[in-house]
Design a protein around this motif. Structure first.
Motif, short mmCIF file in Angstrom:
data_model
loop_
_atom_site.label_atom_id
_atom_site.label_comp_id
_atom_site.label_asym_id
_atom_site.label_seq_id
_atom_site.Cartn_x
_atom_site.Cartn_y
_atom_site.Cartn_z
N LEU A 91 -4.35 -26.18 22.80
CA LEU A 91 -4.17 -25.09 22.16
C LEU A 91 -5.67 -24.76 21.54
N GLY A 92 -6.56 -25.69 21.19
CA GLY A 92 -7.64 -25.75 20.79
C GLY A 92 -7.91 -24.76 19.51
N ASN A 93 -7.08 -24.81 18.62
CA ASN A 93 -7.09 -23.92 17.47
C ASN A 93 -7.17 -24.69 16.26
N GLY A 94 -7.31 -26.04 16.41
CA GLY A 94 -7.25 -26.91 15.21
C GLY A 94 -5.94 -27.20 14.55
N ASN A 95 -4.72 -26.86 15.20
CA ASN A 95 -3.52 -27.04 14.66
C ASN A 95 -2.67 -27.92 15.25
N ASP A 119 -5.57 -31.66 19.36
CA ASP A 119 -4.89 -30.42 19.60
C ASP A 119 -4.66 -29.93 21.04
N SER A 143 -11.26 -34.05 20.45
CA SER A 143 -10.73 -32.73 20.21
C SER A 143 -9.49 -32.44 20.83
N LYS A 191 -0.34 -33.52 14.72
CA LYS A 191 -1.81 -33.65 14.66
C LYS A 191 -2.38 -35.08 14.61
N GLY A 241 0.98 -23.70 26.71
CA GLY A 241 0.58 -24.56 25.54
C GLY A 241 0.85 -26.04 25.77
#
Length: 579
Positions: free
Chosen positions: A504-508, A501, A497, A480, A282
């Motif tokens: 990780l690509g999970n919006g977190n 993040d 994007s 973020k 990550g």
């Protein structure tokens, strides 16, 4: 407006035995500069694009540090052959910097195996070993693209006769001292860059980035190189320099640097710094370090796992002070890094009108310098070097029940909109329209017991933001970031994007572990400038993130979870500048 660069004069080349003399050219760069991305107290390129820092070298004759960094005339395509050179500046305090000059030109002399882009390398002082170079003269070893074969990567050398300002005397007849095509160099026959050169046991060692390996070479005259391990591959592999980190991906290593550091207990260790990323862990692109020693051949042998020197997404192409003689140990060394990430800085800000964009004319900033110290636990503590702040303000004993002069007049209202939280969030501080060049010292505490609940820091710049979500109980935090400027780039939403993040690509956002947990109170230091935000934790961990908005103003907000109704923060705020 069309960008033009006029070359004024090209000097004659004079053969000098093992070397050549090269008169540097003057480049007019008036058309590739802009104030849009000029930091206020951080080092920034004077024009065009810049990234990797080459060396932080102490200059005993001038009683200052020489700094060199990789520069391109424009950032429209920073990797275009013929476009990269070295810039140079000096500093005595890492707060004030002298005017920048070209130190190594983008094109080498007309010779059979010369370069057409000067890439990353290192500078050291000749101790008398380097053939054809006066003792005490500075010598630069640098990678670059070969001019006549389509742009292969090789290593060249040149020395300075003006105390490190320029490197105009080229070693080895302008032929490489390390060639990618030799049977003992790069295994992939492509990557051969970023040499780090040190003295060790009466010879010179060169660590070179070669894809996912570091090639290790030795030389007794600074020109003729051979394998450091004559009976082996003479490579430091990914399983060594990234020991302890999930390395399923074959990611390239870049910018290696070796230093000897002394711990408080008096023991000395070699520290290998380098640039890499670990997607399966990550972790996006960043600067790492690993502590150990050199074996009998000069190859690095680890004694710890690898760690991030800075946990952020934008501390790369870093370099370091300290002796180039590994027999000399330093209790503390200084480091600076490029504030950028190749996944968005290089191509996220370009559009079809890039030739007229302010982003292409002045893009390249560096972190504040940090003092690095190696502890007895073989971990590095980083402390920022900043100047004396001006217009200092104090906000003491700020809580949700005690607004100060109306600044946080809404502090009694919970703030829960769009936040990942274990409970209700309350405003502690909300100060709008501040100048971006700030130093914040934040002391969080609780009047009833230990500080409890998460800490949130929001820093807005125009419509962009950097948000820190920190849990003091376990040391974990989340960052973020949002930059509207990246939306219009060549990669469009992909760059934006990734900035938000990353891998990780999970919006977190990005997640990291500060290592600071279960403390009675919490001290954080936050440095902000037009192009960057830098967080420092009390154990010497840091997190650096780039900013791309050009606004000179920012809003600074602090929120808290407060299960005990006793959380408070003391804030010291100061303006920083190079003036």
């Amino acid at each position: 407006m069309k960008l033009t660069n006029t070359l004024l004069s090209t000097g004659a080349l004079v053969a000098l035995g093992l070397g050549m003399t090269l008169t540097t050219t003057t480049v007019h760069a008036d058309s590739v500069t802009s104030t849009a991305h000029e930091s206020i107290y951080h080092l920034t390129t004077k024009d065009g694009w810049s990234n990797d820092l080459q060396t932080i070298a102490w200059n005993s004759k001038g009683n200052y540090y020489d700094l060199y960094f990789l520069h391109s005339k424009t950032s429209d395509d920073p990797n275009e052959a013929g476009d990269q050179n070295w810039y140079h500046t000096t500093t005595k305090d890492f707060v004030h910097f002298t005017p920048q000059n070209e130190a190594i030109k983008a094109d080498g002399p007309e010779a059979p195996y010369t370069w057409t882009s000067a890439w990353t390398g290192t500078v050291l002082v000749n101790n008398g070993q380097i053939a054809g170079v006066p003792k005490g003269a500075q010598v630069a070893y640098f990678s670059g693209l070969e001019k006549h074969d389509g742009g292969s990567q090789n290593i060249w050398g040149a020395w300075s006769s003006d105390n490190g300002k320029t490197f105009s005397h080229v070693l080895n007849g302008a032929s490489p001292v390390i060639d990618h095509s030799w049977n003992f160099t790069s295994h992939n026959k492509v990557d051969e860059r970023d040499p780090s050169v040190v003295y060790w046991h009466g010879k010179m060692l060169m660590y070179v980035a070669e894809g996912n390996e570091i090639g290790v070479y030795q030389s007794h005259d600074g020109i003729h190189c051979s394998k450091a391990d004559p009976h082996g591959a003479s490579k430091v592999g990914m399983g060594t320099y990234l020991r302890g980190i999930n390395t399923q991906d074959s990611t390239p290593v870049e910018c290696p640097a070796l230093r000897t550091m002394k711990m408080p207990n008096g023991k000395t260790k070699q520290v290998l710094f380098f640039g890499a990323k670990a997607p399966h862990a990550g972790q996006t692109t960043g600067t790492y370090y690993i502590v150990g020693h050199l074996d009998q051949n000069g190859l690095f042998a680890p004694e710890t796992d690898a760690k991030r020197l800075d946990q952020g997404s934008d501390y790369y192409g870093a370099n370091f002070s300290g002796s180039s003689n590994l027999a000399e140990a330093s209790r503390a060394i200084k480091s600076m890094g490029w504030v950028g990430n190749w996944s968005y800085t290089a191509n996220g800000i370009h559009n079809d009108e890039s030739a007229n964009s302010a982003f292409t004319k002045h893009l390249g900033s560096y972190s504040v310098a940090r003092n690095l110290e190696l502890g007895n636990d073989m971990s590095i503590k980083s402390t920022p070097i900043v100047g004396q702040g001006k217009e200092v303000k104090h906000y003491n004993s700020v809580s949700k029940d005690h607004p100060i002069n109306g600044i946080n007049a809404s502090s009694n209202r919970p703030f829960t909109n769009g936040r990942d939280t274990n409970g209700t969030i309350y405003n502690l501080l909300d100060v709008p329209s501040l100048s971006v060049n700030k130093l914040y010292n934040l002391h969080f505490y609780n009047t009833k017991s230990s500080y409890r609940g998460r800490i949130y820091i929001d820093i807005w710049q125009g419509n962009d933001y950097v948000r820190l979500n920190y849990d003091p109980s376990n040391g974990l935090y989340n960052v973020k970031t949002r930059s509207g400027e990246l939306d219009r780039g060549r990669n469009g939403q992909a760059a934006s994007s990734y900035y938000y993040d990353g891998l990780l690509g999970n919006g977190n956002g990005y997640i990291a572990d500060s290592g600071v947990k279960n403390q009675h109170s919490v001290d954080l230091k936050v440095l902000t400038d037009k192009n960057s935000v830098e967080f420092f934790f009390p154990n010497g961990q840091s997190y650096t993130v780039a900013r791309f908005n050009t606004s000179q103003k920012q809003d600074f907000k602090i929120f808290t979870e407060d299960p005990t109704n006793g959380n408070k923060v003391d804030v010291t705020q100061a303006n920083l500048s190079q003036n």
